[in-house]
Design a protein around this motif. Structure first.
Motif, PDB file in Angstrom:
ATOM      1  N   THR A 299       0.821  -1.212   0.000  1.00 29.91           N
ATOM      2  CA  THR A 299       0.000   0.000   0.000  1.00 29.91           C
ATOM      3  C   THR A 299       0.854   1.262   0.000  1.00 29.91           C
ATOM      4  OG1 THR A 299      -0.152   0.175   2.426  1.00 29.91           O
ATOM      5  CG2 THR A 299      -1.777  -1.231   1.325  1.00 29.91           C
ATOM      6  N   THR A 300       2.193   1.098  -0.031  1.00 30.19           N
ATOM      7  CA  THR A 300       3.088   2.261   0.023  1.00 30.19           C
ATOM      8  C   THR A 300       3.721   2.473  -1.354  1.00 30.19           C
ATOM      9  OG1 THR A 300       4.981   0.931   0.804  1.00 30.19           O
ATOM     10  CG2 THR A 300       3.490   1.834   2.477  1.00 30.19           C
ATOM     11  N   ASN A 301       5.023   2.714  -1.403  1.00 32.93           N
ATOM     12  CA  ASN A 301       5.729   2.944  -2.660  1.00 32.93           C
ATOM     13  C   ASN A 301       7.055   2.195  -2.678  1.00 32.93           C
ATOM     14  OD1 ASN A 301       4.054   4.688  -4.274  1.00 32.93           O
ATOM     15  ND2 ASN A 301       4.404   6.282  -2.749  1.00 32.93           N
ATOM     16  N   PHE A 302       7.614   2.014  -3.874  1.00 33.74           N
ATOM     17  CA  PHE A 302       8.793   1.153  -4.013  1.00 33.74           C
ATOM     18  C   PHE A 302      10.026   1.682  -3.294  1.00 33.74           C
ATOM     19  CE2 PHE A 302       9.249   3.775  -7.976  1.00 33.74           C
ATOM     20  CZ  PHE A 302      10.505   4.316  -7.731  1.00 33.74           C
ATOM     21  N   PHE A 303      10.078   2.978  -3.004  1.00 30.81           N
ATOM     22  CA  PHE A 303      11.290   3.569  -2.450  1.00 30.81           C
ATOM     23  C   PHE A 303      11.362   3.487  -0.929  1.00 30.81           C
ATOM     24  CE2 PHE A 303       8.121   6.775  -3.566  1.00 30.81           C
ATOM     25  CZ  PHE A 303       7.879   7.399  -2.343  1.00 30.81           C
ATOM     26  N   PHE A 304      10.378   2.842  -0.301  1.00 32.85           N
ATOM     27  CA  PHE A 304      10.396   2.709   1.153  1.00 32.85           C
ATOM     28  C   PHE A 304      11.061   1.397   1.592  1.00 32.85           C
ATOM     29  CE2 PHE A 304       6.685   5.711   1.032  1.00 32.85           C
ATOM     30  CZ  PHE A 304       7.309   6.728   1.724  1.00 32.85           C
ATOM     31  N   ARG A 305      11.683   1.450   2.756  1.00 37.23           N
ATOM     32  CA  ARG A 305      12.366   0.279   3.313  1.00 37.23           C
ATOM     33  C   ARG A 305      11.363  -0.671   3.954  1.00 37.23           C
ATOM     34  NH1 ARG A 305      15.216   0.289   8.808  1.00 37.23           N
ATOM     35  NH2 ARG A 305      15.912  -1.881   8.984  1.00 37.23           N
ATOM     36  N   ARG A 306      11.577  -1.963   3.756  1.00 36.28           N
ATOM     37  CA  ARG A 306      10.727  -2.981   4.350  1.00 36.28           C
ATOM     38  C   ARG A 306      11.351  -3.487   5.647  1.00 36.28           C
ATOM     39  NH1 ARG A 306       9.093  -6.117  -1.239  1.00 36.28           N
ATOM     40  NH2 ARG A 306       7.587  -7.233   0.045  1.00 36.28           N
ATOM     41  N   ASP A 307      10.479  -3.995   6.508  1.00 38.34           N
ATOM     42  CA  ASP A 307      10.930  -4.628   7.747  1.00 38.34           C
ATOM     43  C   ASP A 307      11.560  -5.981   7.382  1.00 38.34           C
ATOM     44  OD1 ASP A 307      11.237  -5.941  10.170  1.00 38.34           O
ATOM     45  OD2 ASP A 307       9.349  -5.180  10.998  1.00 38.34           O
ATOM     46  N   GLY A 330       5.252   9.803   5.200  1.00 40.11           N
ATOM     47  CA  GLY A 330       6.693   9.652   5.070  1.00 40.11           C
ATOM     48  C   GLY A 330       7.175   8.301   5.535  1.00 40.11           C
ATOM     49  N   GLY A 331       8.504   8.173   5.645  1.00 40.06           N
ATOM     50  CA  GLY A 331       9.084   6.923   6.104  1.00 40.06           C
ATOM     51  C   GLY A 331      10.547   6.808   5.730  1.00 40.06           C
ATOM     52  N   GLU A 332      11.105   5.622   5.977  1.00 34.34           N
ATOM     53  CA  GLU A 332      12.511   5.372   5.693  1.00 34.34           C
ATOM     54  C   GLU A 332      12.705   5.028   4.222  1.00 34.34           C
ATOM     55  OE1 GLU A 332      14.534   2.705   8.391  1.00 34.34           O
ATOM     56  OE2 GLU A 332      13.195   3.285  10.043  1.00 34.34           O
ATOM     57  N   ARG A 333      13.643   5.699   3.577  1.00 30.85           N
ATOM     58  CA  ARG A 333      13.973   5.412   2.179  1.00 30.85           C
ATOM     59  C   ARG A 333      14.903   4.193   2.130  1.00 30.85           C
ATOM     60  NH1 ARG A 333      10.052   8.891   1.533  1.00 30.85           N
ATOM     61  NH2 ARG A 333      10.627  11.035   1.033  1.00 30.85           N
ATOM     62  N   ILE A 334      14.762   3.410   1.105  1.00 35.01           N
ATOM     63  CA  ILE A 334      15.636   2.255   0.960  1.00 35.01           C
ATOM     64  C   ILE A 334      16.936   2.685   0.286  1.00 35.01           C
ATOM     65  CG2 ILE A 334      14.629   1.546  -1.251  1.00 35.01           C
ATOM     66  CD1 ILE A 334      15.037  -1.363  -0.209  1.00 35.01           C
ATOM     67  N   SER A 335      18.068   2.230   0.832  1.00 35.59           N
ATOM     68  CA  SER A 335      19.365   2.610   0.269  1.00 35.59           C
ATOM     69  C   SER A 335      20.044   1.457  -0.452  1.00 35.59           C
ATOM     70  CB  SER A 335      20.284   3.136   1.387  1.00 35.59           C
ATOM     71  OG  SER A 335      20.415   2.178   2.426  1.00 35.59           O
ATOM     72  N   ASP A 336      19.572   0.224  -0.256  1.00 32.88           N
ATOM     73  CA  ASP A 336      20.146  -0.944  -0.916  1.00 32.88           C
ATOM     74  C   ASP A 336      19.587  -1.058  -2.332  1.00 32.88           C
ATOM     75  OD1 ASP A 336      19.796  -4.023  -1.633  1.00 32.88           O
ATOM     76  OD2 ASP A 336      21.552  -3.831  -0.324  1.00 32.88           O
ATOM     77  N   ILE A 337      20.429  -0.912  -3.335  1.00 33.70           N
ATOM     78  CA  ILE A 337      19.947  -0.851  -4.710  1.00 33.70           C
ATOM     79  C   ILE A 337      19.342  -2.172  -5.177  1.00 33.70           C
ATOM     80  CG2 ILE A 337      22.205  -1.408  -5.712  1.00 33.70           C
ATOM     81  CD1 ILE A 337      21.448   0.524  -8.027  1.00 33.70           C
ATOM     82  N   ASP A 338      19.858  -3.296  -4.678  1.00 39.12           N
ATOM     83  CA  ASP A 338      19.296  -4.590  -5.084  1.00 39.12           C
ATOM     84  C   ASP A 338      17.865  -4.740  -4.573  1.00 39.12           C
ATOM     85  OD1 ASP A 338      21.636  -5.359  -6.398  1.00 39.12           O
ATOM     86  OD2 ASP A 338      22.520  -6.130  -4.538  1.00 39.12           O
ATOM     87  N   GLN A 339      17.638  -4.369  -3.308  1.00 36.33           N
ATOM     88  CA  GLN A 339      16.284  -4.447  -2.762  1.00 36.33           C
ATOM     89  C   GLN A 339      15.375  -3.417  -3.433  1.00 36.33           C
ATOM     90  OE1 GLN A 339      15.049  -6.800  -0.426  1.00 36.33           O
ATOM     91  NE2 GLN A 339      13.190  -5.918  -1.307  1.00 36.33           N
ATOM     92  N   LEU A 340      15.954  -2.263  -3.761  1.00 39.79           N
ATOM     93  CA  LEU A 340      15.180  -1.232  -4.448  1.00 39.79           C
ATOM     94  C   LEU A 340      14.663  -1.759  -5.792  1.00 39.79           C
ATOM     95  CD1 LEU A 340      14.143   1.673  -4.765  1.00 39.79           C
ATOM     96  CD2 LEU A 340      16.421   2.322  -5.591  1.00 39.79           C
ATOM     97  N   LYS A 341      15.510  -2.457  -6.527  1.00 35.16           N
ATOM     98  CA  LYS A 341      15.088  -3.009  -7.821  1.00 35.16           C
ATOM     99  C   LYS A 341      14.007  -4.073  -7.640  1.00 35.16           C
ATOM    100  CE  LYS A 341      19.251  -2.099 -10.549  1.00 35.16           C
ATOM    101  NZ  LYS A 341      20.363  -2.705 -11.333  1.00 35.16           N
ATOM    102  N   LYS A 342      14.140  -4.897  -6.607  1.00 32.48           N
ATOM    103  CA  LYS A 342      13.113  -5.901  -6.336  1.00 32.48           C
ATOM    104  C   LYS A 342      11.776  -5.227  -6.027  1.00 32.48           C
ATOM    105  CE  LYS A 342      16.292  -9.410  -4.498  1.00 32.48           C
ATOM    106  NZ  LYS A 342      16.704 -10.167  -3.279  1.00 32.48           N
ATOM    107  N   ASN A 343      11.854  -4.162  -5.234  1.00 38.04           N
ATOM    108  CA  ASN A 343      10.620  -3.417  -4.918  1.00 38.04           C
ATOM    109  C   ASN A 343       9.984  -2.852  -6.182  1.00 38.04           C
ATOM    110  OD1 ASN A 343      11.246  -3.930  -2.258  1.00 38.04           O
ATOM    111  ND2 ASN A 343      11.679  -1.794  -1.714  1.00 38.04           N
ATOM    112  N   MET A 344      10.813  -2.312  -7.053  1.00 40.97           N
ATOM    113  CA  MET A 344      10.300  -1.718  -8.282  1.00 40.97           C
ATOM    114  C   MET A 344       9.596  -2.762  -9.142  1.00 40.97           C
ATOM    115  SD  MET A 344      13.411   0.915  -9.210  1.00 40.97           S
ATOM    116  CE  MET A 344      12.594   1.631 -10.628  1.00 40.97           C
ATOM    117  N   LEU A 345      10.173  -3.953  -9.216  1.00 42.34           N
ATOM    118  CA  LEU A 345       9.546  -5.021  -9.991  1.00 42.34           C
ATOM    119  C   LEU A 345       8.182  -5.383  -9.420  1.00 42.34           C
ATOM    120  CD1 LEU A 345      12.622  -7.349 -10.663  1.00 42.34           C
ATOM    121  CD2 LEU A 345      11.408  -5.918 -12.317  1.00 42.34           C
ATOM    122  N   GLU A 346       8.065  -5.380  -8.091  1.00 45.69           N
ATOM    123  CA  GLU A 346       6.775  -5.670  -7.464  1.00 45.69           C
ATOM    124  C   GLU A 346       5.725  -4.622  -7.821  1.00 45.69           C
ATOM    125  OE1 GLU A 346       6.336  -6.859  -3.392  1.00 45.69           O
ATOM    126  OE2 GLU A 346       8.401  -7.617  -3.309  1.00 45.69           O
TER     127      GLU A 346
END
Length: 404
Positions: A299-307, A330-346
Protein backbone atom coordinates in the motif's frame (compact mmCIF):
# COMPACT_ATOMS: atom_id res chain seq x y z
CA UNK A 1 -5.35 60.31 25.20
CA UNK A 2 -4.93 63.39 22.99
CA UNK A 3 -6.93 63.73 19.78
CA UNK A 4 -4.89 62.92 16.68
CA UNK A 5 -5.36 63.00 12.93
CA UNK A 6 -4.72 59.98 10.74
CA UNK A 7 -4.82 59.17 7.05
CA UNK A 8 -6.58 55.96 6.02
CA UNK A 9 -7.15 54.36 2.64
CA UNK A 10 -9.54 51.61 1.69
CA UNK A 11 -12.84 50.52 0.14
CA UNK A 12 -16.19 51.76 1.36
CA UNK A 13 -18.03 48.60 2.43
CA UNK A 14 -21.20 50.16 3.86
CA UNK A 15 -22.37 53.70 4.49
CA UNK A 16 -25.28 54.98 6.57
CA UNK A 17 -26.43 58.44 7.57
CA UNK A 18 -24.05 58.45 10.52
CA UNK A 19 -21.18 56.10 9.75
CA UNK A 20 -19.05 54.41 7.14
CA UNK A 21 -17.35 50.99 7.22
CA UNK A 22 -13.95 51.22 5.55
CA UNK A 23 -11.93 48.13 4.56
CA UNK A 24 -8.29 49.13 4.94
CA UNK A 25 -5.11 47.15 4.40
CA UNK A 26 -5.10 46.39 8.13
CA UNK A 27 -8.77 45.34 8.32
CA UNK A 28 -12.17 46.95 8.68
CA UNK A 29 -12.73 50.14 10.70
CA UNK A 30 -15.93 52.06 11.50
CA UNK A 31 -15.78 55.82 10.80
CA UNK A 32 -18.22 58.52 11.89
CA UNK A 33 -19.68 60.89 9.26
CA UNK A 34 -19.88 64.59 10.16
CA UNK A 35 -22.59 66.55 8.36
CA UNK A 36 -21.15 69.71 9.90
CA UNK A 37 -18.09 69.14 7.75
CA UNK A 38 -20.30 68.73 4.69
CA UNK A 39 -19.65 64.97 4.52
CA UNK A 40 -22.79 62.90 3.89
CA UNK A 41 -23.55 59.40 2.65
CA UNK A 42 -24.75 60.80 -0.69
CA UNK A 43 -21.21 61.96 -1.46
CA UNK A 44 -19.75 58.49 -1.59
CA UNK A 45 -20.37 55.40 -3.67
CA UNK A 46 -20.06 51.93 -2.14
CA UNK A 47 -16.91 49.96 -3.09
CA UNK A 48 -15.05 53.08 -4.15
CA UNK A 49 -11.42 53.22 -3.05
CA UNK A 50 -10.91 56.38 -0.99
CA UNK A 51 -8.47 58.28 1.15
CA UNK A 52 -9.87 59.78 4.34
CA UNK A 53 -8.44 62.09 6.98
CA UNK A 54 -9.89 61.14 10.37
CA UNK A 55 -9.76 62.71 13.80
CA UNK A 56 -9.27 60.01 16.40
CA UNK A 57 -10.93 60.61 19.77
CA UNK A 58 -10.06 57.57 21.86
CA UNK A 59 -11.82 54.73 19.98
CA UNK A 60 -13.94 56.99 17.76
CA UNK A 61 -12.80 58.01 14.26
CA UNK A 62 -14.47 61.11 12.81
CA UNK A 63 -14.05 61.84 9.11
CA UNK A 64 -12.53 65.27 8.49
CA UNK A 65 -12.00 64.91 4.75
CA UNK A 66 -12.64 62.29 2.08
CA UNK A 67 -11.03 61.93 -1.35
CA UNK A 68 -12.15 59.39 -3.95
CA UNK A 69 -9.12 57.72 -5.51
CA UNK A 70 -10.98 55.18 -7.64
CA UNK A 71 -14.75 55.29 -7.92
CA UNK A 72 -16.69 52.04 -8.23
CA UNK A 73 -18.26 51.80 -11.69
CA UNK A 74 -21.09 49.47 -10.69
CA UNK A 75 -22.82 47.79 -7.78
CA UNK A 76 -20.65 45.04 -6.26
CA UNK A 77 -22.22 41.72 -7.35
CA UNK A 78 -21.59 39.70 -4.15
CA UNK A 79 -24.18 39.82 -1.37
CA UNK A 80 -22.58 40.80 1.96
CA UNK A 81 -24.36 38.07 3.96
CA UNK A 82 -23.58 35.13 1.64
CA UNK A 83 -20.49 32.91 1.96
CA UNK A 84 -18.92 32.38 -1.48
CA UNK A 85 -16.02 30.19 -0.27
CA UNK A 86 -16.96 27.30 -2.55
CA UNK A 87 -18.04 29.35 -5.57
CA UNK A 88 -14.82 29.48 -7.55
CA UNK A 89 -16.33 31.54 -10.41
CA UNK A 90 -16.33 34.63 -8.19
CA UNK A 91 -13.16 33.88 -6.20
CA UNK A 92 -11.45 36.98 -7.62
CA UNK A 93 -14.19 39.14 -6.04
CA UNK A 94 -14.52 37.04 -2.88
CA UNK A 95 -10.85 37.84 -2.23
CA UNK A 96 -12.04 41.14 -0.73
CA UNK A 97 -13.88 39.32 2.06
CA UNK A 98 -12.30 39.40 5.50
CA UNK A 99 -12.15 35.58 5.50
CA UNK A 100 -9.88 35.60 2.48
CA UNK A 101 -7.64 38.24 4.00
CA UNK A 102 -7.40 36.10 7.15
CA UNK A 103 -6.62 33.03 5.02
CA UNK A 104 -3.82 34.88 3.23
CA UNK A 105 -2.32 35.84 6.58
CA UNK A 106 -2.64 32.33 8.03
CA UNK A 107 -1.06 30.63 5.00
CA UNK A 108 1.80 33.13 5.12
CA UNK A 109 2.43 32.59 8.82
CA UNK A 110 2.16 28.79 8.71
CA UNK A 111 4.76 28.64 5.94
CA UNK A 112 6.90 31.10 7.90
CA UNK A 113 6.73 29.01 11.08
CA UNK A 114 7.42 25.73 9.27
CA UNK A 115 10.46 27.32 7.63
CA UNK A 116 11.60 28.81 10.94
CA UNK A 117 11.39 25.42 12.61
CA UNK A 118 13.24 23.62 9.84
CA UNK A 119 15.87 26.35 9.49
CA UNK A 120 16.52 26.32 13.25
CA UNK A 121 17.00 22.55 13.06
CA UNK A 122 19.67 22.83 10.39
CA UNK A 123 17.62 22.15 7.26
CA UNK A 124 18.62 23.70 3.93
CA UNK A 125 15.87 24.85 1.54
CA UNK A 126 16.23 23.88 -2.12
CA UNK A 127 14.23 24.33 -5.31
CA UNK A 128 13.39 21.32 -7.45
CA UNK A 129 12.01 20.89 -10.99
CA UNK A 130 8.34 21.20 -11.83
CA UNK A 131 8.88 19.56 -15.25
CA UNK A 132 10.19 16.00 -15.14
CA UNK A 133 10.38 12.90 -17.31
CA UNK A 134 8.22 10.39 -15.43
CA UNK A 135 5.65 9.98 -12.71
CA UNK A 136 6.98 9.59 -9.16
CA UNK A 137 4.54 6.89 -8.04
CA UNK A 138 2.08 9.05 -6.16
CA UNK A 139 -1.69 9.22 -6.05
CA UNK A 140 -3.43 10.65 -9.09
CA UNK A 141 -2.36 10.46 -12.73
CA UNK A 142 0.10 12.86 -14.30
CA UNK A 143 -0.42 15.88 -16.52
CA UNK A 144 1.53 15.13 -19.66
CA UNK A 145 3.17 17.76 -21.82
CA UNK A 146 5.38 18.17 -24.87
CA UNK A 147 8.89 19.31 -23.97
CA UNK A 148 10.96 20.24 -27.03
CA UNK A 149 9.82 17.18 -28.93
CA UNK A 150 10.11 14.91 -25.89
CA UNK A 151 7.43 13.65 -23.52
CA UNK A 152 7.38 15.36 -20.14
CA UNK A 153 5.08 15.53 -17.13
CA UNK A 154 4.31 18.05 -14.41
CA UNK A 155 5.84 16.76 -11.20
CA UNK A 156 3.61 15.03 -8.64
CA UNK A 157 6.01 15.53 -5.71
CA UNK A 158 9.53 16.86 -5.04
CA UNK A 159 10.57 13.71 -3.12
CA UNK A 160 12.82 12.16 -5.79
CA UNK A 161 14.94 15.28 -6.16
CA UNK A 162 15.17 15.95 -2.42
CA UNK A 163 16.19 12.29 -1.98
CA UNK A 164 18.92 12.85 -4.57
CA UNK A 165 20.22 15.95 -2.78
CA UNK A 166 20.44 14.16 0.59
CA UNK A 167 22.21 11.29 -1.18
CA UNK A 168 24.73 13.81 -2.50
CA UNK A 169 25.83 14.63 1.05
CA UNK A 170 23.54 17.43 2.26
CA UNK A 171 22.32 16.10 5.61
CA UNK A 172 19.00 17.94 6.00
CA UNK A 173 16.99 19.28 3.06
CA UNK A 174 13.52 20.66 2.42
CA UNK A 175 11.69 21.99 -0.62
CA UNK A 176 8.51 24.09 -0.82
CA UNK A 177 7.10 23.37 -4.25
CA UNK A 178 3.85 23.08 -6.23
CA UNK A 179 2.81 19.64 -7.43
CA UNK A 180 0.26 18.50 -9.98
CA UNK A 181 -2.00 15.46 -9.91
CA UNK A 182 -4.63 14.59 -12.45
CA UNK A 183 -7.34 13.56 -10.00
CA UNK A 184 -10.25 11.75 -11.61
CA UNK A 185 -13.04 13.20 -9.48
CA UNK A 186 -13.73 16.19 -7.31
CA UNK A 187 -13.69 15.62 -3.55
CA UNK A 188 -13.52 17.85 -0.48
CA UNK A 189 -9.90 16.80 0.13
CA UNK A 190 -8.14 16.72 -3.25
CA UNK A 191 -6.61 19.33 -5.54
CA UNK A 192 -5.11 19.07 -9.01
CA UNK A 193 -2.53 21.73 -8.12
CA UNK A 194 -1.21 21.59 -4.57
CA UNK A 195 1.70 22.78 -2.47
CA UNK A 196 4.09 20.38 -0.77
CA UNK A 197 6.83 20.77 1.81
CA UNK A 198 9.19 17.85 1.31
CA UNK A 199 11.70 17.20 4.11
CA UNK A 200 14.47 14.58 4.14
CA UNK A 201 17.19 13.94 6.71
CA UNK A 202 20.13 11.56 6.57
CA UNK A 203 20.54 8.72 9.06
CA UNK A 204 17.21 9.00 10.90
CA UNK A 205 14.59 6.33 11.40
CA UNK A 206 10.86 6.32 10.76
CA UNK A 207 10.25 7.01 14.47
CA UNK A 208 12.71 9.92 14.51
CA UNK A 209 10.95 11.41 11.48
CA UNK A 210 7.62 11.23 13.36
CA UNK A 211 9.20 12.96 16.36
CA UNK A 212 10.45 15.76 14.11
CA UNK A 213 6.99 16.20 12.56
CA UNK A 214 5.10 16.41 15.85
CA UNK A 215 7.56 18.97 17.20
CA UNK A 216 7.11 21.02 14.03
CA UNK A 217 3.29 20.92 14.26
CA UNK A 218 3.40 21.99 17.91
CA UNK A 219 5.78 24.83 17.04
CA UNK A 220 3.48 26.09 14.29
CA UNK A 221 0.30 25.88 16.38
CA UNK A 222 1.78 27.56 19.46
CA UNK A 223 3.00 30.51 17.39
CA UNK A 224 -0.32 30.83 15.54
CA UNK A 225 -2.22 30.92 18.83
CA UNK A 226 0.15 33.57 20.13
CA UNK A 227 0.18 35.83 17.07
CA UNK A 228 -2.83 35.02 14.88
CA UNK A 229 -5.80 34.26 17.10
CA UNK A 230 -7.92 37.01 15.54
CA UNK A 231 -7.48 35.56 12.05
CA UNK A 232 -8.12 32.03 13.33
CA UNK A 233 -11.40 33.20 14.84
CA UNK A 234 -12.47 34.90 11.60
CA UNK A 235 -11.90 31.61 9.75
CA UNK A 236 -13.79 29.55 12.31
CA UNK A 237 -10.87 27.62 13.75
CA UNK A 238 -11.51 25.48 16.82
CA UNK A 239 -9.23 27.44 19.13
CA UNK A 240 -9.86 25.20 22.14
CA UNK A 241 -8.93 22.08 20.16
CA UNK A 242 -5.76 23.75 18.86
CA UNK A 243 -4.76 24.61 22.43
CA UNK A 244 -4.84 20.90 23.26
CA UNK A 245 -2.24 19.97 20.64
CA UNK A 246 0.81 18.58 22.37
CA UNK A 247 3.57 16.08 21.61
CA UNK A 248 3.94 13.17 21.60
CA UNK A 249 1.09 12.30 19.24
CA UNK A 250 -0.46 8.87 19.60
CA UNK A 251 1.06 6.05 17.54
CA UNK A 252 -1.25 3.42 16.05
CA UNK A 253 0.32 0.62 14.03
CA UNK A 254 -1.56 -0.83 11.07
CA UNK A 255 -2.28 -4.10 12.90
CA UNK A 256 -3.97 -2.19 15.74
CA UNK A 257 -5.89 -0.03 13.27
CA UNK A 258 -7.42 -3.12 11.67
CA UNK A 259 -8.51 -4.37 15.11
CA UNK A 260 -10.09 -0.98 15.93
CA UNK A 261 -12.03 -1.01 12.66
CA UNK A 262 -13.19 -4.60 13.13
CA UNK A 263 -14.36 -3.75 16.64
CA UNK A 264 -16.34 -0.92 15.01
CA UNK A 265 -18.18 -3.47 12.85
CA UNK A 266 -16.20 -2.62 9.72
CA UNK A 267 -15.50 -5.56 7.45
CA UNK A 268 -11.87 -5.23 6.52
CA UNK A 269 -9.03 -7.62 5.85
CA UNK A 270 -5.37 -7.15 6.68
CA UNK A 271 -3.52 -5.71 3.71
CA UNK A 272 -6.17 -3.27 2.53
CA UNK A 273 -5.26 0.39 2.02
CA UNK A 274 -7.62 2.35 4.27
CA UNK A 275 -10.24 4.37 2.40
CA UNK A 276 -11.67 7.73 3.46
CA UNK A 277 -14.53 6.19 5.48
CA UNK A 278 -12.15 3.94 7.40
CA UNK A 279 -9.75 6.83 8.03
CA UNK A 280 -12.64 8.91 9.36
CA UNK A 281 -13.74 6.16 11.74
CA UNK A 282 -10.19 5.86 13.08
CA UNK A 283 -9.85 9.64 13.46
CA UNK A 284 -13.19 9.83 15.30
CA UNK A 285 -12.24 6.99 17.65
CA UNK A 286 -8.89 8.53 18.50
CA UNK A 287 -10.12 12.14 18.48
CA UNK A 288 -6.73 13.84 18.13
CA UNK A 289 -3.70 13.84 15.83
CA UNK A 290 -2.16 10.38 15.46
CA UNK A 291 0.42 8.50 13.42
CA UNK A 292 -0.63 5.39 11.53
CA UNK A 293 2.60 3.47 10.97
CA UNK A 294 4.04 0.24 9.56
CA UNK A 295 1.35 -0.44 6.93
CA UNK A 296 1.50 -3.25 4.35
CA UNK A 297 4.33 -2.60 1.92
CA UNK A 298 2.03 -3.07 -1.08
CA UNK A 299 0.00 0.00 0.00
CA UNK A 300 3.09 2.26 0.02
CA UNK A 301 5.73 2.94 -2.66
CA UNK A 302 8.79 1.15 -4.01
CA UNK A 303 11.29 3.57 -2.45
CA UNK A 304 10.40 2.71 1.15
CA UNK A 305 12.37 0.28 3.31
CA UNK A 306 10.73 -2.98 4.35
CA UNK A 307 10.93 -4.63 7.75
CA UNK A 308 13.53 -7.38 7.38
CA UNK A 309 11.66 -9.52 9.95
CA UNK A 310 8.25 -8.84 8.40
CA UNK A 311 8.88 -7.98 4.73
CA UNK A 312 5.15 -7.59 4.15
CA UNK A 313 5.22 -4.27 6.04
CA UNK A 314 7.08 -1.01 5.39
CA UNK A 315 8.74 1.44 7.76
CA UNK A 316 6.41 4.30 6.83
CA UNK A 317 3.78 6.48 8.49
CA UNK A 318 0.95 8.92 7.87
CA UNK A 319 -0.07 11.73 10.21
CA UNK A 320 -3.85 11.98 10.50
CA UNK A 321 -5.72 15.05 11.72
CA UNK A 322 -9.35 15.01 12.95
CA UNK A 323 -11.78 16.12 10.27
CA UNK A 324 -9.22 16.09 7.47
CA UNK A 325 -7.39 12.77 7.44
CA UNK A 326 -3.86 12.38 6.12
CA UNK A 327 -1.80 15.58 6.26
CA UNK A 328 1.77 14.21 6.26
CA UNK A 329 3.17 11.00 4.84
CA UNK A 330 6.69 9.65 5.07
CA UNK A 331 9.08 6.92 6.10
CA UNK A 332 12.51 5.37 5.69
CA UNK A 333 13.97 5.41 2.18
CA UNK A 334 15.64 2.26 0.96
CA UNK A 335 19.37 2.61 0.27
CA UNK A 336 20.15 -0.94 -0.92
CA UNK A 337 19.95 -0.85 -4.71
CA UNK A 338 19.30 -4.59 -5.08
CA UNK A 339 16.28 -4.45 -2.76
CA UNK A 340 15.18 -1.23 -4.45
CA UNK A 341 15.09 -3.01 -7.82
CA UNK A 342 13.11 -5.90 -6.34
CA UNK A 343 10.62 -3.42 -4.92
CA UNK A 344 10.30 -1.72 -8.28
CA UNK A 345 9.55 -5.02 -9.99
CA UNK A 346 6.78 -5.67 -7.46
CA UNK A 347 5.23 -2.31 -8.29
CA UNK A 348 5.65 -2.81 -12.03
CA UNK A 349 8.03 0.13 -12.38
CA UNK A 350 10.43 0.18 -15.32
CA UNK A 351 14.14 0.55 -14.55
CA UNK A 352 14.81 2.75 -17.59
CA UNK A 353 12.23 5.31 -16.42
CA UNK A 354 14.16 5.81 -13.17
CA UNK A 355 17.67 5.30 -14.55
CA UNK A 356 19.14 8.44 -13.03
CA UNK A 357 17.53 7.74 -9.63
CA UNK A 358 18.90 4.18 -9.58
CA UNK A 359 22.36 5.30 -10.63
CA UNK A 360 22.49 7.61 -7.63
CA UNK A 361 22.03 4.59 -5.36
CA UNK A 362 25.00 2.64 -6.78
CA UNK A 363 27.80 4.53 -5.10
CA UNK A 364 27.42 4.30 -1.33
CA UNK A 365 23.81 5.47 -0.91
CA UNK A 366 22.99 7.27 2.36
CA UNK A 367 20.20 5.75 4.52
CA UNK A 368 17.67 8.41 5.39
CA UNK A 369 14.02 9.19 6.06
CA UNK A 370 11.72 11.78 4.55
CA UNK A 371 8.22 13.12 4.83
CA UNK A 372 5.90 15.21 2.71
CA UNK A 373 3.61 17.84 4.22
CA UNK A 374 0.42 18.52 2.31
CA UNK A 375 0.48 22.26 2.95
CA UNK A 376 -3.10 22.92 1.79
CA UNK A 377 -4.49 20.10 3.93
CA UNK A 378 -2.51 21.36 6.90
CA UNK A 379 -4.19 24.76 6.44
CA UNK A 380 -7.57 23.02 6.05
CA UNK A 381 -7.13 21.33 9.43
CA UNK A 382 -5.88 24.47 11.19
CA UNK A 383 -8.85 26.61 10.08
CA UNK A 384 -11.42 23.86 10.60
CA UNK A 385 -12.62 23.85 6.97
CA UNK A 386 -14.79 21.03 5.62
CA UNK A 387 -13.68 21.59 2.02
CA UNK A 388 -10.14 22.18 0.78
CA UNK A 389 -11.39 24.98 -1.48
CA UNK A 390 -11.77 27.07 1.67
CA UNK A 391 -8.06 26.65 2.47
CA UNK A 392 -6.61 27.71 -0.92
CA UNK A 393 -6.58 31.13 -2.58
CA UNK A 394 -7.23 30.04 -6.17
CA UNK A 395 -8.05 26.29 -6.11
CA UNK A 396 -7.51 24.01 -9.06
CA UNK A 397 -9.82 21.01 -8.89
CA UNK A 398 -11.11 18.46 -11.46
CA UNK A 399 -13.63 19.79 -13.98
CA UNK A 400 -13.35 23.40 -12.85
CA UNK A 401 -12.67 26.44 -14.98
CA UNK A 402 -9.06 27.61 -14.76
CA UNK A 403 -10.03 31.24 -14.37
CA UNK A 404 -9.56 33.12 -12.22
Amino acid sequence: MANSKKELTGWIVTCTENSMLLKTFAGEVRLQLQSSKGITQNQVKLNSFVKVIVLQKENIFEIEKIEVISESRDEFPLEPDIDYSKNLKVRHLWMRNEKMRALIMIRNQVLKYVSEFLDSNGFIQVQTPVITGTECVCSGSVFGMEYYGRTGVLNQSPWMYVDCIVNSGVEKVYAVMPSFRREEKQTAYHLSELWHIQCDQALITNEEAMQLEEKMICYVISHLLEKMESELNILGSNINALRQIAAPFERVDYDSAIKILKNSQIEIEWGKDLDKEEQTILSTKIGKPFFLYNPPFKTTNFFFRRDENRPEIAFTHDLYMPGVGEVIGGGERISDIDQLKKNMLEFGSMFDEYEWYLEGKKYGAIPHSGFNIGFDRLIMWIIGADDIREAVLFPRIPDCDIKP
